[in-house]
Motif scaffolding. Structure first.
Motif, short mmCIF file in Angstrom:
data_model
loop_
_atom_site.label_atom_id
_atom_site.label_comp_id
_atom_site.label_asym_id
_atom_site.label_seq_id
_atom_site.Cartn_x
_atom_site.Cartn_y
_atom_site.Cartn_z
N LYS A 78 -3.07 14.47 -13.72
CA LYS A 78 -4.52 14.63 -13.87
C LYS A 78 -5.17 14.78 -12.50
CE LYS A 78 -8.50 12.62 -16.10
NZ LYS A 78 -9.03 11.53 -16.90
N TRP A 79 -6.01 15.83 -12.39
CA TRP A 79 -6.78 16.05 -11.16
C TRP A 79 -8.13 16.62 -11.55
CZ3 TRP A 79 -6.14 20.61 -7.32
CH2 TRP A 79 -6.96 20.41 -6.20
N ASP A 80 -9.14 15.76 -11.54
CA ASP A 80 -10.49 16.16 -11.92
C ASP A 80 -11.49 15.58 -10.92
OD1 ASP A 80 -12.73 17.05 -13.20
OD2 ASP A 80 -12.54 15.75 -14.96
N LEU A 139 -14.46 16.40 -10.32
CA LEU A 139 -15.84 16.38 -10.78
C LEU A 139 -16.12 15.28 -11.79
CD1 LEU A 139 -16.41 20.23 -11.15
CD2 LEU A 139 -16.96 18.74 -9.22
N SER A 140 -15.11 14.50 -12.16
CA SER A 140 -15.34 13.40 -13.11
C SER A 140 -16.07 12.26 -12.39
CB SER A 140 -14.01 12.90 -13.68
OG SER A 140 -13.29 12.22 -12.67
N ASP A 171 -10.96 11.47 -10.51
CA ASP A 171 -9.52 11.28 -10.74
C ASP A 171 -8.67 12.29 -9.97
OD1 ASP A 171 -9.89 9.17 -12.46
OD2 ASP A 171 -9.98 10.43 -14.24
N ASP A 172 -7.68 11.75 -9.27
CA ASP A 172 -6.72 12.60 -8.57
C ASP A 172 -5.35 11.92 -8.64
OD1 ASP A 172 -5.34 14.43 -7.11
OD2 ASP A 172 -6.49 14.18 -5.27
N PRO A 174 -8.05 22.19 -9.74
CA PRO A 174 -8.28 21.06 -10.65
C PRO A 174 -8.23 21.49 -12.11
CG PRO A 174 -9.93 21.11 -8.93
CD PRO A 174 -9.16 22.36 -8.81
N ASN A 175 -7.82 20.55 -12.95
CA ASN A 175 -7.79 20.74 -14.42
C ASN A 175 -6.94 21.92 -14.83
OD1 ASN A 175 -9.46 18.53 -14.79
ND2 ASN A 175 -11.29 19.79 -14.61
N GLN A 176 -5.85 22.15 -14.14
CA GLN A 176 -4.92 23.22 -14.54
C GLN A 176 -3.58 22.64 -14.82
OE1 GLN A 176 -4.84 26.25 -11.56
NE2 GLN A 176 -6.53 27.33 -12.51
#
Length: 156
Positions: free
Chosen positions: A70-72, A74-75, A79-80, A154-156
């Motif tokens: 998980k890598w977001d 913008l949350s 989260d990374d 992110p998010n991929q």
């Protein structure tokens, strides 16, 4: 005048000489030695190719593990999970090659995760996975490395 016909000598029609037999055996020995050496080298190269393909598959599995993290940014928490510390080197991976007597060849996956841009709008990371594995031969052991790399947003 009458000339009697010459009788053929028994020795001249007997067969091959010792020199001819030795030369023929030498040629056959070289031929069979070449065939045997070619067969063993081909079998060894086929085994190396099987291990190399298994190591490449193992490196791709490691790459997919990093891509699944998980890598977001913008949350709310930012989260990374796609960081170097989440992917320690694992040396207990068995290369999936069917070998008589069981496969005992272990490989080590090593992840390298690099942040390429810190731009908050378009962050990008490079993920590289190296799979290091030994190839054991009667003449010695060589260590090889298969590498795969990709870029991730992110998010991929």
């Amino acid at each position: 005048m009458f000339v009697p016909a010459k009788k053929s000598s028994r020795n001249s029609a007997a067969g091959f000489t010792l020199v001819e037999v030795v030369v023929a055996l030498a040629i056959m020995t070289l031929l069979f030695a070449g065939i045997i050496i070619g067969f063993t080298q081909t079998a060894q190269r086929a085994e190396w190719s099987a291990y190399s393909l298994a190591a490449q598959n193992l490196a791709l599995q490691g790459l997919e593990q990093a891509r699944a993290a998980k890598w977001d940014p913008l949350s709310v928490k930012g989260d990374d999970q796609c960081v170097q510390s989440n992917f320690p080197s694992v040396g207990t991976n068995i290369l999936d090659v069917p070998v008589a007597g069981g496969n005992k060849t272990y490989a080590t996956n090593t992840w390298t995760i690099t942040t390429l841009t810190n731009n908050s709008a378009y962050p990008i990371k490079m993920i590289r996975v190296d799979c290091t594995w030994p190839f054991v031969r009667p003449s010695g052991t060589n260590v090889f490395k298969n590498t795969v790399a990709t870029f991730r947003a992110p998010n991929q």
